[in-house]
Enzyme design. Structure first.
Site, PDB file in Angstrom:
ATOM      1  N   ASP A  49     -34.545  -1.289 -14.159  1.00 34.93           N
ATOM      2  CA  ASP A  49     -33.749  -2.059 -13.201  1.00 34.93           C
ATOM      3  C   ASP A  49     -33.569  -3.455 -13.777  1.00 34.93           C
ATOM      4  O   ASP A  49     -34.473  -4.301 -13.699  1.00 34.93           O
ATOM      5  CB  ASP A  49     -34.483  -2.105 -11.862  1.00 34.93           C
ATOM      6  CG  ASP A  49     -33.789  -3.014 -10.847  1.00 34.93           C
ATOM      7  OD1 ASP A  49     -32.696  -3.550 -11.159  1.00 34.93           O
ATOM      8  OD2 ASP A  49     -34.336  -3.201  -9.752  1.00 34.93           O
TER       9      ASP A  49
ATOM     10  N   ASP B 152     -24.655  -0.706   2.638  1.00 35.10           N
ATOM     11  CA  ASP B 152     -25.808  -0.872   1.745  1.00 35.10           C
ATOM     12  C   ASP B 152     -27.070  -0.890   2.605  1.00 35.10           C
ATOM     13  O   ASP B 152     -27.037  -0.596   3.804  1.00 35.10           O
ATOM     14  CB  ASP B 152     -25.622  -2.158   0.930  1.00 35.10           C
ATOM     15  CG  ASP B 152     -26.340  -2.112  -0.417  1.00 35.10           C
ATOM     16  OD1 ASP B 152     -27.430  -1.506  -0.494  1.00 35.10           O
ATOM     17  OD2 ASP B 152     -25.816  -2.700  -1.385  1.00 35.10           O
TER      18      ASP B 152
ATOM     19  N   ASP C 108     -30.068   4.620  -5.252  1.00 33.63           N
ATOM     20  CA  ASP C 108     -30.212   3.394  -6.033  1.00 33.63           C
ATOM     21  C   ASP C 108     -31.698   3.183  -6.340  1.00 33.63           C
ATOM     22  O   ASP C 108     -32.564   3.907  -5.855  1.00 33.63           O
ATOM     23  CB  ASP C 108     -29.639   2.237  -5.198  1.00 33.63           C
ATOM     24  CG  ASP C 108     -29.425   0.960  -6.004  1.00 33.63           C
ATOM     25  OD1 ASP C 108     -29.559   0.999  -7.243  1.00 33.63           O
ATOM     26  OD2 ASP C 108     -29.098  -0.061  -5.383  1.00 33.63           O
TER      27      ASP C 108
ATOM     28  N   GLU D  71     -34.950   3.899 -11.181  1.00 29.44           N
ATOM     29  CA  GLU D  71     -35.312   3.871 -12.613  1.00 29.44           C
ATOM     30  C   GLU D  71     -36.775   4.286 -12.869  1.00 29.44           C
ATOM     31  O   GLU D  71     -37.037   4.658 -14.022  1.00 29.44           O
ATOM     32  CB  GLU D  71     -35.076   2.470 -13.171  1.00 29.44           C
ATOM     33  CG  GLU D  71     -33.628   2.068 -13.244  1.00 29.44           C
ATOM     34  CD  GLU D  71     -32.994   1.774 -11.877  1.00 29.44           C
ATOM     35  OE1 GLU D  71     -31.786   2.029 -11.732  1.00 29.44           O
ATOM     36  OE2 GLU D  71     -33.726   1.329 -10.969  1.00 29.44           O
TER      37      GLU D  71
ATOM     38  N   ARG E 104     -27.788   5.447  -9.784  1.00 25.83           N
ATOM     39  CA  ARG E 104     -27.833   4.358 -10.755  1.00 25.83           C
ATOM     40  C   ARG E 104     -28.570   4.778 -12.013  1.00 25.83           C
ATOM     41  O   ARG E 104     -28.125   4.511 -13.112  1.00 25.83           O
ATOM     42  CB  ARG E 104     -28.480   3.117 -10.143  1.00 25.83           C
ATOM     43  CG  ARG E 104     -28.321   1.884 -11.036  1.00 25.83           C
ATOM     44  CD  ARG E 104     -28.684   0.603 -10.330  1.00 25.83           C
ATOM     45  NE  ARG E 104     -30.130   0.443 -10.161  1.00 25.83           N
ATOM     46  CZ  ARG E 104     -30.718  -0.647  -9.653  1.00 25.83           C
ATOM     47  NH1 ARG E 104     -29.961  -1.668  -9.245  1.00 25.83           N
ATOM     48  NH2 ARG E 104     -32.024  -0.720  -9.526  1.00 25.83           N
TER      49      ARG E 104
ATOM     50  N   ASP F 253     -25.399  -3.667 -11.482  1.00 31.57           N
ATOM     51  CA  ASP F 253     -25.240  -4.933 -10.769  1.00 31.57           C
ATOM     52  C   ASP F 253     -24.656  -6.005 -11.682  1.00 31.57           C
ATOM     53  O   ASP F 253     -25.347  -6.929 -12.132  1.00 31.57           O
ATOM     54  CB  ASP F 253     -26.593  -5.371 -10.208  1.00 31.57           C
ATOM     55  CG  ASP F 253     -27.141  -4.365  -9.208  1.00 31.57           C
ATOM     56  OD1 ASP F 253     -26.344  -3.560  -8.692  1.00 31.57           O
ATOM     57  OD2 ASP F 253     -28.358  -4.376  -8.956  1.00 31.57           O
TER      58      ASP F 253
ATOM     59  N   HIS G 102     -17.365  -3.944  -4.729  1.00 32.07           N
ATOM     60  CA  HIS G 102     -18.717  -4.086  -4.149  1.00 32.07           C
ATOM     61  C   HIS G 102     -19.288  -5.437  -4.564  1.00 32.07           C
ATOM     62  O   HIS G 102     -19.192  -5.830  -5.728  1.00 32.07           O
ATOM     63  CB  HIS G 102     -19.604  -2.945  -4.682  1.00 32.07           C
ATOM     64  CG  HIS G 102     -21.024  -2.980  -4.201  1.00 32.07           C
ATOM     65  ND1 HIS G 102     -21.375  -3.139  -2.886  1.00 32.07           N
ATOM     66  CD2 HIS G 102     -22.195  -2.854  -4.895  1.00 32.07           C
ATOM     67  CE1 HIS G 102     -22.699  -3.116  -2.774  1.00 32.07           C
ATOM     68  NE2 HIS G 102     -23.215  -2.936  -3.992  1.00 32.07           N
TER      69      HIS G 102
ATOM     70  N   ASP H 169      62.660   5.098  -2.892  1.00 31.89           N
ATOM     71  CA  ASP H 169      61.891   6.233  -2.385  1.00 31.89           C
ATOM     72  C   ASP H 169      62.218   7.460  -3.238  1.00 31.89           C
ATOM     73  O   ASP H 169      63.111   7.433  -4.096  1.00 31.89           O
ATOM     74  CB  ASP H 169      62.297   6.461  -0.914  1.00 31.89           C
ATOM     75  CG  ASP H 169      61.351   7.397  -0.164  1.00 31.89           C
ATOM     76  OD1 ASP H 169      60.278   7.727  -0.713  1.00 31.89           O
ATOM     77  OD2 ASP H 169      61.697   7.782   0.958  1.00 31.89           O
TER      78      ASP H 169
ATOM     79  N   GLU I 285      59.375  10.271  -7.461  1.00 28.29           N
ATOM     80  CA  GLU I 285      58.244  10.874  -8.186  1.00 28.29           C
ATOM     81  C   GLU I 285      58.654  11.576  -9.490  1.00 28.29           C
ATOM     82  O   GLU I 285      57.761  11.710 -10.346  1.00 28.29           O
ATOM     83  CB  GLU I 285      57.520  11.867  -7.266  1.00 28.29           C
ATOM     84  CG  GLU I 285      56.786  11.213  -6.110  1.00 28.29           C
ATOM     85  CD  GLU I 285      57.705  10.678  -5.024  1.00 28.29           C
ATOM     86  OE1 GLU I 285      57.347   9.643  -4.422  1.00 28.29           O
ATOM     87  OE2 GLU I 285      58.771  11.266  -4.805  1.00 28.29           O
TER      88      GLU I 285
ATOM     89  N   ASP J 187      54.279   8.989   3.567  1.00 28.27           N
ATOM     90  CA  ASP J 187      54.696   9.619   4.818  1.00 28.27           C
ATOM     91  C   ASP J 187      53.476  10.161   5.554  1.00 28.27           C
ATOM     92  O   ASP J 187      53.207  11.383   5.587  1.00 28.27           O
ATOM     93  CB  ASP J 187      55.693  10.730   4.527  1.00 28.27           C
ATOM     94  CG  ASP J 187      56.957  10.188   3.856  1.00 28.27           C
ATOM     95  OD1 ASP J 187      57.208   8.965   3.959  1.00 28.27           O
ATOM     96  OD2 ASP J 187      57.677  10.982   3.235  1.00 28.27           O
TER      97      ASP J 187
END
Length: 1713
Positions: free
Chosen positions: A207, A331, A447, A450, A530, A546, A604, A1296, A1299, A1403
């Site tokens: 730890d 925690d 946690d 160790e 851990r 940590d 955290h 007119d 076309e 038209d």
């Protein structure tokens, strides 16, 4: 590479058990052959190996410094028989082993401690077959070498130094093949690759803070991986020993192990790649657990919230910002006095219900447990967990094996569970079950295992013996084994704590695994530990401990994660933003960005430091926003991440992966540890320093094997997808509970070979899975289900697929499922980023699909498979309308060879690709060789032309205004042109944005004699233009629509080709830039839109001659286009007045009566027409007997300020029984269209209006002038002049039927001479009556005309130009004959016709839909260069209905060309209320004519639009891109008519419903503009004499600006102007006069104390406030509403006759209502 199964681990199992383990334990004993050395104690002796008995004589030859092996680092040298050679540096050993120091081999006789691993077992049988390795033993002194069999490379050579094996000291050295060493832990390694310059790393669980030193940390990992070289071949070395040890790396390169107990149990694992070595290692120790899906969500925790209420406040504030967030922790502060299995019933009294509170929103709850159990009682009674554990003898004992060892941890004095004891395991499981029943939660965090103890050893201290104080202590933290843990002589079931200390966390994980399985049964949960040991990853995840809030720790987290990937724990991450210390905003922001890509993503922090959850930094803070952004990306990618965990669980793949694992052949990657990968495919490049330097998203990166600087601003980190990847994605949500219900998708990133592959694993987040494999290649994506054992309850579907790196977009995309082919109707292509977006797919998860693309090869309607394949194309059916079943192969088209760009453009040849079949139209042979010319005319204009260089083809004779010299300065051009060679295509790119606005590099380019086809991709779905055809919306619908273009006497109708041809469109780009494209081709053609988006042109002749104008605004596109084709004509002022016409006046008395009624009603009215009924049997230039009084009436009306316009048709009667001067002179001057001389010398006879009542004539009837010829223009001018001077005056002409229209098909008798292929070409566009051929209702296509230079041309080529050729001679004659400007109105048009005439929309029909479509038509003709446009108000065909006609009159009052035509529907034909409403709205028009005339002038001089779509002014507001039921006059007046029967319509960027009574039209004036106006009269002759005024609509800053153009309204001359602006308090005008014309530019601003006028509004519908003009106010009792869109610069006030000063209106460029 296949994954090696356990039975096939030849390297691992043979080397580890047959060789090395036997050396240390069972088969090999290391015995001295000579006299004992001086090191002795009561438990062991060390013996040096010598050739003879007696004194040891060390052999000390010269050994390279890097190969010296340290001889017992803490004792004397020569006394041990070692070599002594001091140096000037201390990191190299001065005392090192001699070459004759070592051991020989005999049988072993003593049992020693070995790790009781849960997963690792000896092989059941000896491996068989060939091995990947070779082993060579050296017997005296003992050593061995492991070689790779294939290369003979020595990997692990222990002969470089002697083996030392004593009871509490074991040492072995080995030479390694390279310095590329990774692993060993747990420590903080500041770099992923080890430094081999004499670095020593202690390994012993502890730890301690991970602060960057070399000390030992929480886990115990005597394992490393060695990359041998660029080949990728690698090996791993695992020493399964749990005693305290140290490992030294030295420059040889070599490694030395020193451990103080157990055995030397080595496992050597060979792989061909680093990733394969990881597979081998995890096969040995156990593959990682697959975590529950929800555990991949983001997580929040802190030590010491203080109360459950504070926890909830944290939850709520992060919920409130919509942070993706799945898990909340508590925690040890949730416990009563930090005692396991309890909770604080004061501060956390509602904790038992907390999980329910989280579950309601789809969140999870995790709590913590530590191993230490307090011996003290609880507040209100006994501590039953301790009592039950004592009864079970669950505790670690002192050396006597009975007395519980007592230490101190968080709860105070405490004992320590012995998880190696089965009784302890039972106790732990039972206590956990009890806890879960009391406090529901979802997973467990363990946690302090160790194991951690705040006392040194125990509250009693530790005895002085060789376990607590061994002869040799590795270089661990504090130098004392029991520091911050238990005494080494304490007892556990597995042995002395001395041997099993580093296994404490491992044993606790095994016990916790059993406990969670008891509680959660078949459901997956999560363990987070851990302390760890190889094999822990099979059951648990890990965090890096940590850490602290500093920039070092954010960096060092990456090597830590990479190492735990090697160690078999992929569920890994660091505490985001740091555990200790207050974090800065910048550091936390950057850490949230990278932490979003930690597999275990948790923020955290520790007690007494300020909160650092994202929402604590502010609701809309940069940190919150960037956190949400990247967490949403994480959640989007969770299916990919989950699949990676599945692969880790099943094959041993790494999840967080070093770059080196994928790119080991690039030695630069061997040291990369500031970036990491998710799996193979996603590269994460975070910012790890306070200041940083990638831009772009979705674009292909071509830089390879180089370091690049990436610009990463405060809210960005780098993300890159590797080419060749397919990533499964899912629409994100705030938790995985919700995101898992959302549709899924794929991101496909093509590699350089256009391939990609990927996988998806999917289950319920707990068990049973679907493995889906996706592969992409050559334009096809295959989704194949490999294993299906799970049906998702949410019926998940793949909704969207994004394909990156698509060099050219498809025209169509199809999905095949069970042999059923369906089109993808929604897809887009980003030309800049080369990204294809497929949307709305609905591919069901768990089924097989194929996605592919198509380009149409057979546009004709009669396709079948045989015909398709005959063209060399691919046939595949589709169930979706519009999708081609026959499509081109990729190589169909042309190829460019030598392509070189010149400063002014390009010129090169292209060849049709060899081996292609004919395009499939025998009458239209393919042209194999073509010339391409690209010209850079100006900064904003370019041309590209494709033609046959060997055979002259027809080219459009319309003159264009192109600069005399090209723009050769590349820096000035707005565009870049690129040429793609195969398939040939031209790409035009907007330089400022990179947008690809034209890209014809598509298969299918065809150039044959009578059929040319070319396709281009479009930059967006927003396309406007192409005509003349009735469109139901201004923006084109791109969902497989084809529009034919061929001039025809055809009333407006859906998809019916109309009077004009305009092959021009404006395209809007996604950047809101605009461009325009003209195809200068006059043959019959069609255009097809497809949703790619893409556009295909097909034309029946000529050449391809494209012009592109670059804008970049929509208004600039029109200005540039009209600069090219010619600016719109400036009409006479009077032509802006209201006009009346009717087809069907019986005599001139009807016209006179109408005039009197209009005058009596007081309705403004300027122009009266006479249609063909004024003519004798419709003969041009001949007055009918019923209209003999018309000349006098015209003179009378003109004397009162009125104007008169007559109609003229082009067809001239040919078989009159009495002389007809117009025809006779035309024959004499040879002006009529004839057959080619090789066919006949006769006129091509048609039939139009001239007729004998009741008599049908089937022979010659009418002839058509060929207006291209100069002599025809002269003839036409004379006929018009004679009519004006000898029969009747007029002020304008209306032409007119040009076309040209004929009442027979082709010719009288309908038998066209010459080849029929021109009347019935091999490809027929989708025209009205296309089955009848091109000559339907017009001339034969073989008819011959002559250009002005005498060149003969077929009517086939120039048919669409007939109206264009008719217009200019008419305009010239009008100006010459009248001496004034007047106006010509023409029906048939072509680009540049607007230079001479206005146009009405034909038209139309008396119906509501024609009313709203007239706005679309006018806006399109604004694009085409016509400012003077309008529709027949109230409709031409069929009787009009009262309300519709009134609404149309209101709208028509704002047509630039405002004419009511046909039927008994003029304003005075209804009733008094209709007349009044007409008068009121026309009075508004007449009041605003100075403004309208100014707009006309600017259109004529600058090319700006008069009728203007909203998008031209507000292009950045995308809502305006779709608006076509409102329009603007210029920039400042918004017209919002009612266009639906008695129904309701868009104030700042939104839709509103506004009162619209029957006599009302909504008008809005835009803030910041000044509109000139003039008091109206009954016509402009009188209104022009009235005073002028101004309407001022102030902007927010109290300013406004406007212009006025003024002249005599009809003079002929060049209209030019200067502009002068000024800003002054009050009103300032500058007047400039040029050739009888005046330009007034007005600028107005107000001082601050007058800004309140911004809130004053003018009701244009009813009264002008304070402007010396009053109109009657009359509201109908019936209230209607019009639907209106107001951009942010339009403001709405109440409609009333008083000044409205309502607060809160008009704050942004107000429009006044």
């Amino acid at each position: 590479m296949g994954i090696r199964k356990f039975s096939g681990l030849e390297v691992t199992l043979t080397v580890l058990f047959l060789l090395v383990t036997t050396v240390a334990v069972a088969l090999v004993a290391l015995m001295a052959t000579g006299e004992p050395a001086v090191i002795k104690d009561e438990t062991y002796s060390l013996y040096a190996l010598t050739e003879t008995t007696g004194t040891v004589i060390p052999e000390c030859p010269v050994i390279p410094l890097g190969e010296r092996v340290d001889c017992f680092p803490d004792l004397g040298c020569l006394q041990r028989g070692c070599c002594w050679s001091p140096l000037d540096e201390r990191n190299t050993p001065w005392c090192f082993f001699s070459t004759n120091h070592g051991y020989s081999v005999v049988h072993a006789h003593k049992q020693r401690f070995e790790v009781p691993h849960e997963h690792i077992k000896p092989p059941a049988t000896h491996p068989s077959g060939s091995f990947n390795y070779e082993v060579e033993l050296t017997h005296n002194p003992f050593g061995f070498q492991v070689r790779r069999a294939a290369t003979k490379k020595v990997l692990f050579d222990t002969t470089m130094g002697p083996l030392v094996f004593a009871d509490q000291y074991l040492q072995l050295s080995a030479r390694l093949p390279s310095h590329n060493i990774y692993g060993l832990g747990e420590h903080v390694h500041q770099n992923y690759r080890h430094d081999t310059n004499w670095r020593t790393w202690p390994i012993f669980s502890r730890d301690s803070f991970p602060n960057g030193g070399t000390h030992n940390l929480y886990g115990h990992y005597p394992y490393f991986l060695c990359l041998e070289d660029e080949s990728g071949k690698s090996f791993g070395v695992f020493l399964m020993n749990s005693n305290a040890m140290e490992v030294t790396l030295q420059p040889a390169p070599a490694v030395t192990y020193r451990t103080i107990g157990g055995v030397l149990d080595f496992y050597i694992l060979l792989g061909d790649t680093p990733e394969q070595v990881v597979h081998e290692f995890l096969e040995l120790i156990g593959k990682p657990v697959i975590p529950p899906y929800w555990s991949l969500g983001f997580q929040l925790s802190r030590w010491d919230y203080g109360s459950l209420e504070e926890v909830k406040r944290t939850v709520e504030r992060n919920r409130a910002v919509d942070l993706p967030y799945d898990i909340q922790y508590t925690d040890i502060d949730y416990m009563e006095d930090k005692k396991d299995f309890t909770y604080d019933e004061v501060n956390f009294k509602d904790l038992p219900q907390f999980a329910d509170y989280l579950h309601e929103k789809g969140q999870k709850y995790i709590l913590i447990l530590d191993p230490a159990i307090a011996t003290s009682k609880r507040i209100n009674g006994p501590y039953e967990a301790y009592d039950r554990g004592t009864q079970k003898n669950a505790w670690v004992t002192e050396a006597d094996g009975k007395t519980p060892l007592v230490g101190e941890v968080w709860p105070g004095v405490a004992v320590f569970p012995d998880y190696t004891n089965p009784s302890c395991k039972e106790w732990w499981i039972d206590e956990y079950v009890r806890l879960f029943k009391e406090i529901k939660h979802d997973a467990l965090w363990i946690d302090m295992n160790e194991v951690s103890n705040f006392m040194k050893g125990s509250i009693k201290g530790c005895d002085d013996n060789n376990l607590n104080y061994p002869p040799f202590t590795p270089s661990i933290l504090d130098g004392v084994l029991y520091s911050k843990t238990l005494c080494m002589d304490s007892k556990q079931t597995w042995g002395n704590h001395y041997d099993v200390h580093s296994l404490y966390g491992y044993a606790m994980v095994l016990a916790t695994r059993d406990a969670l399985e008891r509680v959660f049964e078949g459901n997956r949960s999560l363990i987070l530990t851990r302390s760890s040991f190889p094999g822990v990853g099979k059951y648990s995840g890990h965090w890096l401990g940590d850490n602290a809030a500093n920039w070092n720790d954010i960096k060092w987290a990456i090597p830590g994660m990479l190492e735990f990937g090697l160690f078999g724990i992929p569920y890994i991450g660091a505490d985001i933003c740091g555990f200790f210390d207050d974090v800065s905003e910048e550091l936390c922001r950057r850490w949230m960005q990278v932490g979003a890509f930690y597999p275990f993503s948790r923020n955290h922090n520790a007690q007494h430091y300020k909160p650092q959850d994202p929402a604590a930094f502010g609701i809309d803070s940069l940190l919150v926003n960037t956190s949400k952004h990247y967490l949403n990306i994480r959640y989007t990618l969770l299916p990919y991440l989950y699949t990676l965990f599945y692969k880790a669980h099943t094959t041993g793949d790494t999840v967080v992966r070093p770059v080196m694992h994928e790119f080991y052949s690039d030695s630069n990657t061997w040291t990369v540890d500031r970036q990491f990968l998710w799996g193979k495919h996603l590269l994460i490049t975070p910012v790890l320093d306070p200041v940083s330097t990638c831009t772009g998203s979705g674009s292909r990166i071509t830089v390879r094997k180089n370091h690049v600087d990436i610009y990463l601003p405060a809210d960005k980190l780098g993300l890159h997808i590797r080419g060749g990847a397919i990533l499964p994605i899912q629409r994100p949500a705030v938790t995985t509970v919700y995101s898992r219900r959302n549709p899924m998708g794929l991101i496909v990133a093509l590699d350089d070979n256009n391939r990609a592959a990927g996988e998806l694993f999917w289950d319920d987040g707990d068990s049973r899975g679907i493995l889906t494999k996706s592969d992409g290649v050559s334009g096809e994506l295959t989704i194949q289900v490999m294993h299906s054992g799970y049906n998702d309850p949410n019926n998940l579907k793949f909704e969207n697929i994004t394909v990156l790196g698509v060099s050219s977009p498809p025209v169509t995309v199809n999905v095949t499922h069970n042999n059923n082919n369906v089109v993808v109707s929604t897809f887009k292509y980003d030309t800049v980023k080369q990204v294809l977006y497929l949307k709305d797919l609905n591919l069901i998860l768990g089924q097989n699909y194929t996605v592919s693309t198509r380009f149409d090869c057979y546009p004709e309607p009669d396709s079948d498979e045989t015909k398709c394949r005959a063209r060399g194309c691919i046939w595949e059916t589709s169930t979706t309308e519009g999708v081609p079943w026959c499509y081109y192969p990729e190589d169909y088209g042309y190829t460019a060879t030598t392509v070189i760009e010149q400063p002014s453009g390009w010129s090169f040849d292209i060849m049709r690709n060899a081996g292609l079949r004919s395009s499939g139209r025998p009458e239209s042979p393919d042209i194999n060789s073509l010339r391409v010319e690209i010209k850079y005319h100006s900064a904003d204009l370019l041309q590209f032309k494709i033609y046959d260089p060997t055979n002259k083809r027809f080219e459009v004779p319309v003159p264009l205004n192109v600069p005399s010299t090209p723009e050769t300065d590349e820096t000035k051009r707005l565009y870049i042109v690129q040429v793609k060679k195969q398939p040939f295509g031209i790409q035009v790119i907007r330089k400022s944005t990179g947008t690809l606005i034209w890209d014809s590099a598509l298969p299918g380019f065809t150039f044959s004699d009578l059929f040319i086809q070319v396709s281009t991709r479009l930059p967006s779905d927003y396309v406007y233009g192409f005509g003349e055809t009735e469109h139901t919306s201004y923006k084109h619908d791109l969902n497989y629509h084809t529009w034919g273009m061929f001039t025809k006497d055809q009333p407006p109708g859906y998809k019916l080709n109309g009077y004009g041809v305009h092959p021009f469109y404006m395209g809007l780009e996604t950047t809101a830039d605009a461009h325009g494209v003209l195809l200068l081709n006059s043959n019959a053609m069609d255009v097809t839109f497809q949703p790619t988006p893409a556009l295909t042109y097909r034309t029946l002749g000529g050449i391809l001659d494209f012009y592109i104008v670059m804008g970049p605004t929509p208004e600039l596109v029109v200005e540039e286009y009209t600069a090219l084709i010619g600016r719109p004509v400036l009409p006479a002022y009077w032509s802006l007045g209201f006009q009346l016409c009717r087809y069907g006046y019986a005599n001139d008395t009807e016209i006179a009566d109408l005039y009197r009624e209009m005058r009596a009603a007081g309705i403004p009215y300027d122009v009266q027409y006479a249609d063909i009924d004024y003519m004798e049997r419709q003969l041009d230039f001949v007055l009918d007997s019923q209209f003999q009084g018309l000349p006098a009436l015209v003179d009378h009306m003109r004397g009162e300020g009125m104007r008169f316009i007559f109609i003229l048709d082009p067809a001239i009667a040919a078989n009159e029984t009495t002389p007809y001067t117009a025809f006779d002179r035309g024959v004499e001057e040879d002006v009529f269209i004839k057959w080619p001389k090789d066919l006949s010398n006769d006129i091509v006879w048609g039939k139009v209006w001239p007729d004998f009542p009741g008599v049908v004539v089937n022979e010659s009837y009418a002839a058509f002038p060929d207006f291209f010829m100069n002599r025809t223009a002269t003839w036409w001018h004379r006929e018009i002049s004679d009519f004006y001077n000898k029969i009747m005056k007029f002020d304008g002409l209306w032409i007119d039927m040009n076309e040209p229209s004929s009442f027979v098909h082709g010719t009288v008798g309908e038998k066209c001479l010459g080849p029929s292929v021109y009347d019935n070409p091999p490809y027929m566009p989708p025209l009205e009556s296309s089955h009848r051929g091109l000559n339907h209702k017009t001339l034969c296509m073989n008819s011959q005309q002559h250009l002005s230079d005498g060149t003969p041309v077929k009517h086939y080529d120039v048919h669409n130009l007939y109206g264009w050729s008719h217009t200019k001679p008419t305009y010239d004659a009008l100006l010459s004959v009248t001496g004034k400007r007047g106006i010509v109105v023409t029906r048939s048009t072509y680009p540049s016709s607007g230079k001479w005439a206005g146009h009405w929309l034909g038209d139309n029909n008396s119906s509501w839909d024609q009313l709203y479509k007239s706005i679309i038509g006018m806006m399109e003709f604004s694009l085409f260069g016509f400012s003077y446009t309008g529709a027949d108000i109230c409709g031409f065909f069929n009787p009009a209905e009262f309300e519709m006609c009134l609404r149309w009159t209101q709208l028509g009052a704002f047509y630039p060309y405002s004419r009511n035509h046909n039927g008994k529907q003029d304003p005075v034909s209804w009733n008094a209320s209709f007349s009044e409403a007409s008068r009121d709205v026309l009075n508004i028009r007449y009041s605003l004519l100075p403004y309208l005339y100014t707009l006309m002038f600017y259109a004529h001089s600058e090319g700006s639009t008069v009728v203007r779509p909203l998008l031209h002014e507000f292009v950045n507001d995308r809502k305006t891109w779709d608006i076509h039921r409102q329009f603007l006059w210029g920039p400042a007046l918004l017209i919002s008519p009612v266009m639906d029967e008695a129904k309701a319509i868009e104030v700042k960027g939104q839709m509103i419903t506004m009162p619209t009574p029957l006599d009302h039209i909504n008008l809005h004036v835009r803030g910041g503009y000044i509109l000139p106006w003039q008091k109206p009269e009954n016509n402009t002759h009188y209104s022009r004499k009235n005073p002028l005024g101004l309407i001022v609509a102030l902007s927010d800053n109290g300013t406004a600006q406007g212009s006025l153009f003024w002249d005599d309204g009809e003079g002929i001359g060049e209209q030019t102007h200067d502009t002068h602006t000024g800003t002054h308090t009050g009103t300032h005008t500058d007047i400039h006069t040029h050739r009888h014309r005046t330009i007034t530019v007005i600028t107005l601003s107000l001082p601050g104390n007058m800004v309140s006028i911004t809130h004053s509004f003018i009701s244009l519908s009813h009264s002008f406030i304070s402007l010396s003009l009053s109109l009657p106010l009359s509201l109908s009792p019936d209230t209607y509403a019009s639907k209106q869109y107001l951009h942010n610069s339009f403001t709405v006030a109440s409609v009333s006759s008083h000044v409205d000063r309502s607060p809160g209106l008009g704050r942004e460029n107000p429009f006044s209502v």
